[in-house]
Write an enzyme that holds these catalytic residues in place. Structure first.
Site, short mmCIF file in Angstrom:
data_model
loop_
_atom_site.label_atom_id
_atom_site.label_comp_id
_atom_site.label_asym_id
_atom_site.label_seq_id
_atom_site.Cartn_x
_atom_site.Cartn_y
_atom_site.Cartn_z
N HIS A 286 1.24 -1.18 -0.13
CA HIS A 286 -0.44 -0.37 0.25
C HIS A 286 0.80 1.37 0.80
CE1 HIS A 286 -3.95 2.85 0.57
NE2 HIS A 286 -3.52 2.02 1.59
N HIS A 325 -2.55 -1.89 -10.13
CA HIS A 325 -3.28 -1.22 -8.33
C HIS A 325 -4.53 -2.65 -8.79
CE1 HIS A 325 -6.06 1.33 -6.67
NE2 HIS A 325 -4.61 2.07 -6.63
N ASP A 381 2.83 5.62 -6.31
CA ASP A 381 3.76 5.11 -5.19
C ASP A 381 5.20 4.98 -6.49
OD1 ASP A 381 1.80 3.26 -3.56
OD2 ASP A 381 2.44 5.54 -3.26
C1 SDX Z 1 -1.12 2.37 -3.53
O1 SDX Z 1 -6.52 0.64 -3.55
C2 SDX Z 1 -5.49 1.86 -3.59
O2 SDX Z 1 -6.42 2.83 -4.31
C3 SDX Z 1 -4.55 2.20 -2.70
C4 SDX Z 1 -3.61 3.24 -3.30
C5 SDX Z 1 -4.47 4.40 -2.92
O3 SDX Z 1 -3.77 5.27 -2.96
O4 SDX Z 1 -4.85 4.32 -1.30
O5 SDX Z 1 -3.69 3.26 -5.80
C6 SDX Z 1 -1.84 3.06 -2.98
O6 SDX Z 1 -1.10 1.51 -2.87
C7 SDX Z 1 -0.65 1.57 -4.63
C8 SDX Z 1 -0.80 0.17 -4.92
C9 SDX Z 1 1.23 1.09 -3.98
N1 SDX Z 1 1.50 -1.07 -4.41
C10 SDX Z 1 2.70 -1.76 -4.76
O7 SDX Z 1 3.05 -0.57 -5.63
C11 SDX Z 1 3.28 -2.77 -4.77
C12 SDX Z 1 3.36 -3.06 -6.13
N2 SDX Z 1 2.16 -3.68 -6.34
C13 SDX Z 1 1.47 -4.85 -6.08
O8 SDX Z 1 1.72 -5.42 -4.60
C14 SDX Z 1 -0.09 -5.41 -6.90
O9 SDX Z 1 -0.53 -4.47 -8.34
C15 SDX Z 1 -1.02 -4.58 -5.76
C16 SDX Z 1 -0.91 -4.90 -4.55
C17 SDX Z 1 -1.30 -3.17 -6.25
C18 SDX Z 1 -2.49 -5.21 -6.20
O10 SDX Z 1 -2.58 -6.04 -6.36
P1 SDX Z 1 -3.78 -7.07 -6.67
O11 SDX Z 1 -5.12 -6.60 -7.57
O12 SDX Z 1 -4.33 -8.12 -5.41
O13 SDX Z 1 -2.91 -8.27 -7.88
P2 SDX Z 1 -2.67 -9.13 -7.89
O14 SDX Z 1 -1.68 -8.82 -6.78
O15 SDX Z 1 -3.13 -10.17 -7.64
O16 SDX Z 1 -1.37 -8.76 -9.11
C19 SDX Z 1 -2.17 -9.79 -11.14
C20 SDX Z 1 -1.06 -10.67 -11.34
C21 SDX Z 1 -0.71 -11.52 -10.29
O17 SDX Z 1 0.76 -12.29 -11.33
P3 SDX Z 1 -0.65 -13.68 -11.61
O18 SDX Z 1 -0.39 -14.30 -10.21
O19 SDX Z 1 -1.53 -13.75 -11.99
O20 SDX Z 1 0.82 -14.46 -12.89
O21 SDX Z 1 -0.09 -9.55 -11.18
C22 SDX Z 1 1.04 -9.80 -10.25
C23 SDX Z 1 0.47 -10.54 -9.33
O22 SDX Z 1 1.74 -11.49 -9.33
N3 SDX Z 1 1.47 -8.07 -10.56
C24 SDX Z 1 2.72 -8.15 -10.31
C25 SDX Z 1 3.37 -6.63 -9.90
N4 SDX Z 1 1.74 -6.40 -9.19
C26 SDX Z 1 1.32 -7.06 -9.41
N5 SDX Z 1 3.77 -8.03 -11.07
C27 SDX Z 1 5.08 -7.78 -10.80
N6 SDX Z 1 5.22 -6.51 -9.92
C28 SDX Z 1 4.20 -6.19 -9.35
N7 SDX Z 1 3.89 -4.91 -8.82
#
Ligand code: SDX
Length: 452
Positions: A286, A325, A381
């Site tokens: 997050h 996201h 971020d």
């Molecule tokens: C914020 O929710 C909000 O609005 C939050 C926010 C706000 O203003 O409050 O916008 C602020 O928290 C932004 C997000 C910051 N977090 C990160 O940047 C951390 C890296 N991102 C990921 O951990 C992920 O993208 C999330 C947590 C942001 C979203 O996760 P989801 O929706 O649960 O998606 P997922 O983990 O199920 O991913 C789907 C697929 C997966 O691959 P498969 O299992 O289908 O093979 O996408 C991949 C994930 O492995 N994936 C990534 C990735 N994010 C998702 N792979 C590599 N790098 C990434 N960053």
């Protein structure tokens, strides 16, 4: 079943053909029974599923939605996001217009009151907040108790929770006057707590708030000012911080907003509920991602090493922090604006050497099928850390700089939850797949597993 929506089996066919279609007909193939579930605002009520039973004594059907991927927990009028179109609006105003024309305090007023303030309202709002920037001297002693290398987010969680012990009137959550006073205090004091935590980590004396300065300028003063000489914030940095604060102010039902709504639903005071929201934001998935993204860019080290890092991401060994996201399946509109702000700061402070690595990560990610297929784009971020580092902030302060502006969004969500007649204490159900009844065994009856 609440009285507002008729039970599915009692629903009569409406005379209006369109209204009659505002329903879902489901058939339970286990019994052959059909049920008509009303559709309101594009959703069915999960509680309408409870009529679907095998036996009248059954609890009834539930929906299973781990991490709430497809569950609306509330009706809200604060923030609207269209993830596919990359749209973000606060109370209907596009984020692009607010970032260009508004200020953070004006945007905070909008989030909390639902309308942009008049000149008189803004003046009054600003005066109240700037007169609530001091914290009780005992909080300073409390902050002094932390180790020099304590993470400022841990200090902020603790200090905000501690505020609940100073303001007993905060428990009066159904008094609009009390909520307003706590809102002034919280928005006013967050920068002070942040700055004092930072100065503590440096072993430097605290710089007190200067109510002559604007909101972001006063934060810069308390962070970087020296006692005795009046601090004059650089207008470019002050403006950049104000825009970043606008962009971080709210984001509908994200993890930390869901947290303040859940914790607040027990009717605890707003300081304790906000401390919980800060804790949620601290997580690397997050708000903590802005700090992790910078660590990642440092770890990559050079543009030449980006392809190998991307290979490790695609192999599932690590994540591209600052990408992806839950809602945006397009470019995060905030990231686009932040990128512009970055260049304004770099023009003044010099280009951050990590920028080239970040741009190369983005270039590859926007072309590579792994990211394109999963609709992974830079989020809020990804670039913020580069700006904060160029402004002189240590990486540990990056999530703190997220928490400060998000406080107005959290409080807007908290207040909306409190005033929503449909909301009660948050208490989800579960699907239990654990043991059925079994009976206590005395210690001598329990045997170690073979080889234990
Ligand atoms: C914020 O929710 C909000 O609005 C939050 C926010 C706000 O203003 O409050 O916008 C602020 O928290 C932004 C997000 C910051 N977090 C990160 O940047 C951390 C890296 N991102 C990921 O951990 C992920 O993208 C999330 C947590 C942001 C979203 O996760 P989801 O929706 O649960 O998606 P997922 O983990 O199920 O991913 C789907 C697929 C997966 O691959 P498969 O299992 O289908 O093979 O996408 C991949 C994930 O492995 N994936 C990534 C990735 N994010 C998702 N792979 C590599 N790098 C990434 N960053």
């Amino acid at each position: 079943m609440d009285s507002a929506s008729p039970s599915a089996t009692q629903l009569k066919k409406s005379d209006d053909p369109v209204a009659a279609r505002q329903s879902l007909t489901v058939t339970d193939n286990r019994t052959g029974k059909s049920y008509e579930l009303p559709i309101t605002n594009g959703a069915i009520r999960a509680s309408d599923l409870r009529q679907i039973k095998l036996d009248p004594a059954d609890f009834g059907m539930m929906s299973y939605d781990p991490s709430f991927n497809n569950t609306a927990s509330c009706i809200s009028r604060v923030t609207y996001i269209d993830g596919d179109a990359g749209i973000l609006r606060y109370r209907g105003y596009p984020i692009e217009e607010l970032a260009e024309k508004s200020t953070y305090l004006e945007t905070a007023y909008l989030l909390l009151h639902g309308e942009l303030p008049t000149a008189t309202q803004l003046k009054d709002w600003t005066n109240h907040i700037s007169h609530h920037t001091f914290i009780h001297e005992s909080i300073k002693k409390f902050l002094d108790g932390f180790h020099y290398d304590a993470h400022p987010m841990g200090m902020m969680i603790s200090a905000v929770a501690a505020l609940s012990t100073f303001y007993h009137d905060a428990k009066d959550i159904f008094s609009a006057e009390s909520r307003q006073l706590q809102t002034y205090r919280m928005i006013g004091k967050m920068p002070t707590i942040a700055a004092f935590s930072y100065r503590h980590s440096l072993g430097m004396p605290f710089v007190y708030p200067d109510s002559e300065l604007g909101y972001p300028g006063n934060l810069l003063n308390m962070l970087f000012g020296t006692t005795g000489v009046r601090y004059r914030p650089n207008p470019t940095l002050e403006h950049a911080l104000d825009v970043l604060f606008i962009l971080h102010a709210d984001h509908e039902q994200n993890c930390s907003a869901n947290t303040i709504r859940g914790v607040g639903s027990s009717h605890v005071d707003p300081y304790s509920a906000t401390a919980a929201a800060i804790a949620a934001l601290y997580g690397p998935l997050h708000g903590g991602a802005n700090e992790e993204a910078l660590h990642m860019l440092h770890e990559i080290g050079s543009v030449q090493k980006v392809p190998d890092f991307i290979r490790r991401v695609k192999a599932g060994e690590t994540k591209l922090m600052g990408f992806g996201h839950r809602v945006y399946k397009n470019y995060d509109p905030r990231a686009r604006i932040i990128k512009r702000v970055a260049y304004e700061v770099f023009d003044l402070m010099g280009k951050n050497p990590l920028l080239e690595i970040a741009l190369e990560c983005e270039r590859i990610a926007l072309e590579d099928d792994y990211f394109v297929k999963r609709k992974l784009y830079p989020n809020v971020d990804f670039y913020t850390g580069l700006i904060y580092q160029s402004m002189g902030f240590p990486m540990s302060m990056f999530p703190v700089l997220f928490a400060i502006p998000r406080t107005s969004g959290w409080l807007a969500q908290w207040q909306e939850m409190l005033l929503d007649p449909e909301q009660k204490i948050a208490r989800p159900r579960q699907i239990y797949l654990g043991y059925d009844t079994r009976h206590y065994q005395t210690i001598d009856q329990r045997k170690d597993a073979p080889g234990a």
